[in-house]
Design a protein around this motif. Structure first.
Motif, PDB file in Angstrom:
ATOM      1  N   ARG A 170      -3.219   1.090  -3.801  1.00 61.30           N
ATOM      2  CA  ARG A 170      -2.546   2.347  -3.432  1.00 61.30           C
ATOM      3  C   ARG A 170      -2.368   2.439  -1.928  1.00 61.30           C
ATOM      4  O   ARG A 170      -1.326   2.881  -1.447  1.00 61.30           O
ATOM      5  CB  ARG A 170      -3.358   3.551  -3.925  1.00 61.30           C
ATOM      6  N   ALA A 171      -3.368   2.014  -1.174  1.00 62.26           N
ATOM      7  CA  ALA A 171      -3.278   2.102   0.287  1.00 62.26           C
ATOM      8  C   ALA A 171      -2.190   1.183   0.833  1.00 62.26           C
ATOM      9  O   ALA A 171      -1.466   1.555   1.757  1.00 62.26           O
ATOM     10  CB  ALA A 171      -4.623   1.758   0.915  1.00 62.26           C
ATOM     11  N   PHE A 172      -2.054  -0.008   0.275  1.00 62.81           N
ATOM     12  CA  PHE A 172      -1.082  -0.963   0.796  1.00 62.81           C
ATOM     13  C   PHE A 172       0.279  -0.865   0.134  1.00 62.81           C
ATOM     14  O   PHE A 172       1.178  -1.638   0.444  1.00 62.81           O
ATOM     15  CB  PHE A 172      -1.627  -2.389   0.695  1.00 62.81           C
ATOM     16  N   SER A 173       0.450   0.083  -0.757  1.00 60.46           N
ATOM     17  CA  SER A 173       1.775   0.268  -1.349  1.00 60.46           C
ATOM     18  C   SER A 173       2.704   1.034  -0.412  1.00 60.46           C
ATOM     19  O   SER A 173       3.914   1.001  -0.572  1.00 60.46           O
ATOM     20  CB  SER A 173       1.659   0.996  -2.691  1.00 60.46           C
ATOM     21  N   ARG A 174       2.148   1.706   0.576  1.00 63.06           N
ATOM     22  CA  ARG A 174       2.972   2.418   1.562  1.00 63.06           C
ATOM     23  C   ARG A 174       3.412   1.438   2.649  1.00 63.06           C
ATOM     24  O   ARG A 174       2.676   0.539   3.033  1.00 63.06           O
ATOM     25  CB  ARG A 174       2.156   3.566   2.172  1.00 63.06           C
ATOM     26  N   GLU A 175       4.617   1.652   3.150  1.00 61.68           N
ATOM     27  CA  GLU A 175       5.177   0.735   4.143  1.00 61.68           C
ATOM     28  C   GLU A 175       4.404   0.743   5.466  1.00 61.68           C
ATOM     29  O   GLU A 175       4.232  -0.295   6.090  1.00 61.68           O
ATOM     30  CB  GLU A 175       6.634   1.085   4.411  1.00 61.68           C
ATOM     31  N   GLU A 176       3.925   1.908   5.877  1.00 60.54           N
ATOM     32  CA  GLU A 176       3.237   1.971   7.176  1.00 60.54           C
ATOM     33  C   GLU A 176       1.903   1.245   7.149  1.00 60.54           C
ATOM     34  O   GLU A 176       1.372   0.884   8.203  1.00 60.54           O
ATOM     35  CB  GLU A 176       3.039   3.418   7.625  1.00 60.54           C
ATOM     36  N   ALA A 177       1.358   0.988   5.975  1.00 60.44           N
ATOM     37  CA  ALA A 177       0.090   0.265   5.891  1.00 60.44           C
ATOM     38  C   ALA A 177       0.236  -1.149   6.438  1.00 60.44           C
ATOM     39  O   ALA A 177      -0.685  -1.677   7.062  1.00 60.44           O
ATOM     40  CB  ALA A 177      -0.411   0.235   4.453  1.00 60.44           C
ATOM     41  N   TRP A 178       1.379  -1.769   6.231  1.00 54.93           N
ATOM     42  CA  TRP A 178       1.599  -3.130   6.720  1.00 54.93           C
ATOM     43  C   TRP A 178       1.757  -3.152   8.237  1.00 54.93           C
ATOM     44  O   TRP A 178       1.348  -4.105   8.898  1.00 54.93           O
ATOM     45  CB  TRP A 178       2.795  -3.758   6.019  1.00 54.93           C
ATOM     46  N   VAL A 179       2.329  -2.098   8.781  1.00 46.75           N
ATOM     47  CA  VAL A 179       2.417  -1.982  10.243  1.00 46.75           C
ATOM     48  C   VAL A 179       1.017  -1.810  10.821  1.00 46.75           C
ATOM     49  O   VAL A 179       0.659  -2.446  11.818  1.00 46.75           O
ATOM     50  CB  VAL A 179       3.327  -0.798  10.648  1.00 46.75           C
ATOM     51  N   TYR A 180       0.216  -0.961  10.172  1.00 51.49           N
ATOM     52  CA  TYR A 180      -1.170  -0.784  10.604  1.00 51.49           C
ATOM     53  C   TYR A 180      -1.949  -2.092  10.518  1.00 51.49           C
ATOM     54  O   TYR A 180      -2.736  -2.427  11.412  1.00 51.49           O
ATOM     55  CB  TYR A 180      -1.879   0.265   9.751  1.00 51.49           C
ATOM     56  N   LEU A 181      -1.727  -2.845   9.441  1.00 48.25           N
ATOM     57  CA  LEU A 181      -2.436  -4.115   9.278  1.00 48.25           C
ATOM     58  C   LEU A 181      -2.061  -5.081  10.397  1.00 48.25           C
ATOM     59  O   LEU A 181      -2.931  -5.716  10.991  1.00 48.25           O
ATOM     60  CB  LEU A 181      -2.113  -4.722   7.912  1.00 48.25           C
ATOM     61  N   GLY A 182      -0.772  -5.192  10.712  1.00 46.05           N
ATOM     62  CA  GLY A 182      -0.344  -6.081  11.792  1.00 46.05           C
ATOM     63  C   GLY A 182      -0.875  -5.660  13.141  1.00 46.05           C
ATOM     64  O   GLY A 182      -1.353  -6.484  13.924  1.00 46.05           O
ATOM     65  N   LEU A 183      -0.822  -4.369  13.411  1.00 44.98           N
ATOM     66  CA  LEU A 183      -1.356  -3.851  14.676  1.00 44.98           C
ATOM     67  C   LEU A 183      -2.863  -4.076  14.765  1.00 44.98           C
ATOM     68  O   LEU A 183      -3.383  -4.469  15.810  1.00 44.98           O
ATOM     69  CB  LEU A 183      -1.032  -2.363  14.804  1.00 44.98           C
ATOM     70  N   GLY A 184      -3.550  -3.852  13.654  1.00 44.47           N
ATOM     71  CA  GLY A 184      -4.993  -4.083  13.633  1.00 44.47           C
ATOM     72  C   GLY A 184      -5.341  -5.541  13.842  1.00 44.47           C
ATOM     73  O   GLY A 184      -6.285  -5.866  14.562  1.00 44.47           O
ATOM     74  N   LEU A 185      -4.564  -6.438  13.216  1.00 44.24           N
ATOM     75  CA  LEU A 185      -4.820  -7.870  13.394  1.00 44.24           C
ATOM     76  C   LEU A 185      -4.626  -8.303  14.844  1.00 44.24           C
ATOM     77  O   LEU A 185      -5.454  -9.026  15.400  1.00 44.24           O
ATOM     78  CB  LEU A 185      -3.903  -8.685  12.485  1.00 44.24           C
ATOM     79  N   LEU A 186      -3.542  -7.852  15.456  1.00 45.50           N
ATOM     80  CA  LEU A 186      -3.282  -8.240  16.851  1.00 45.50           C
ATOM     81  C   LEU A 186      -4.324  -7.672  17.807  1.00 45.50           C
ATOM     82  O   LEU A 186      -4.839  -8.383  18.674  1.00 45.50           O
ATOM     83  CB  LEU A 186      -1.888  -7.791  17.263  1.00 45.50           C
ATOM     84  N   SER A 187      -4.637  -6.399  17.663  1.00 45.82           N
ATOM     85  CA  SER A 187      -5.615  -5.792  18.574  1.00 45.82           C
ATOM     86  C   SER A 187      -7.018  -6.336  18.319  1.00 45.82           C
ATOM     87  O   SER A 187      -7.782  -6.570  19.257  1.00 45.82           O
ATOM     88  CB  SER A 187      -5.591  -4.276  18.456  1.00 45.82           C
ATOM     89  N   GLY A 188      -7.364  -6.553  17.056  1.00 44.43           N
ATOM     90  CA  GLY A 188      -8.670  -7.134  16.750  1.00 44.43           C
ATOM     91  C   GLY A 188      -8.805  -8.544  17.276  1.00 44.43           C
ATOM     92  O   GLY A 188      -9.862  -8.938  17.784  1.00 44.43           O
ATOM     93  N   TYR A 189      -7.730  -9.329  17.162  1.00 45.96           N
ATOM     94  CA  TYR A 189      -7.755 -10.702  17.672  1.00 45.96           C
ATOM     95  C   TYR A 189      -7.948 -10.707  19.189  1.00 45.96           C
ATOM     96  O   TYR A 189      -8.754 -11.471  19.724  1.00 45.96           O
ATOM     97  CB  TYR A 189      -6.470 -11.424  17.292  1.00 45.96           C
ATOM     98  N   ALA A 190      -7.216  -9.830  19.877  1.00 49.17           N
ATOM     99  CA  ALA A 190      -7.349  -9.756  21.339  1.00 49.17           C
ATOM    100  C   ALA A 190      -8.763  -9.346  21.724  1.00 49.17           C
ATOM    101  O   ALA A 190      -9.356  -9.913  22.651  1.00 49.17           O
ATOM    102  CB  ALA A 190      -6.326  -8.778  21.907  1.00 49.17           C
ATOM    103  N   LEU A 191      -9.317  -8.383  21.020  1.00 44.32           N
ATOM    104  CA  LEU A 191     -10.685  -7.944  21.316  1.00 44.32           C
ATOM    105  C   LEU A 191     -11.686  -9.055  21.022  1.00 44.32           C
ATOM    106  O   LEU A 191     -12.664  -9.238  21.770  1.00 44.32           O
ATOM    107  CB  LEU A 191     -11.009  -6.692  20.501  1.00 44.32           C
TER     108      LEU A 191
END
Length: 105
Positions: A16-37
């Motif tokens: 249910r959480a990943f069925s929304r389109e903005e969840a994928w944007v959040y996932l990408g942003l989280g991956l990039l920021s987490g990787y940098a950190l």
């Protein structure tokens, strides 16, 4: 039927959480920021650990205080990640672990 099996409830909630389109944007942003950190932590933490170890060996630092601070920081971090959207928090954790284990540095 899903009320009896917790793993299915978790999978259904993630679906249910990943069925929304903005969840994928959040996932990408989280991956990039987490990787940098993770990359920053990988570069900085060994030096901080050596400095703290040197201070502990000289008797200027109490290791119990460090353990208390690390415990409080981990509880605060967990509370912060729990308040984020699912994709952002999951992406940040996975990205951070990926940044720590990156072998190209």
């Amino acid at each position: 039927m899903t009320g009896e099996i917790p793993a299915l409830e978790v999978a259904e909630a993630l679906g249910r959480a990943f069925s929304r389109e903005e969840a994928w944007v959040y996932l990408g942003l989280g991956l990039l920021s987490g990787y940098a950190l993770g990359r920053v932590a990988r570069a900085v933490m060994p030096w901080l650990a050596l400095l703290y170890l040197g201070a502990a060996l000289l008797g200027r630092v109490d290791l119990e205080v460090l353990a208390r601070h690390l415990g409080a920081a981990s509880r605060d971090l967990w509370a912060f990640l729990s308040g984020l959207p699912t994709g952002l928090s999951l992406g940040a954790v996975v990205g951070f672990l990926s940044g720590l284990s990156d072998r190209w540095g």
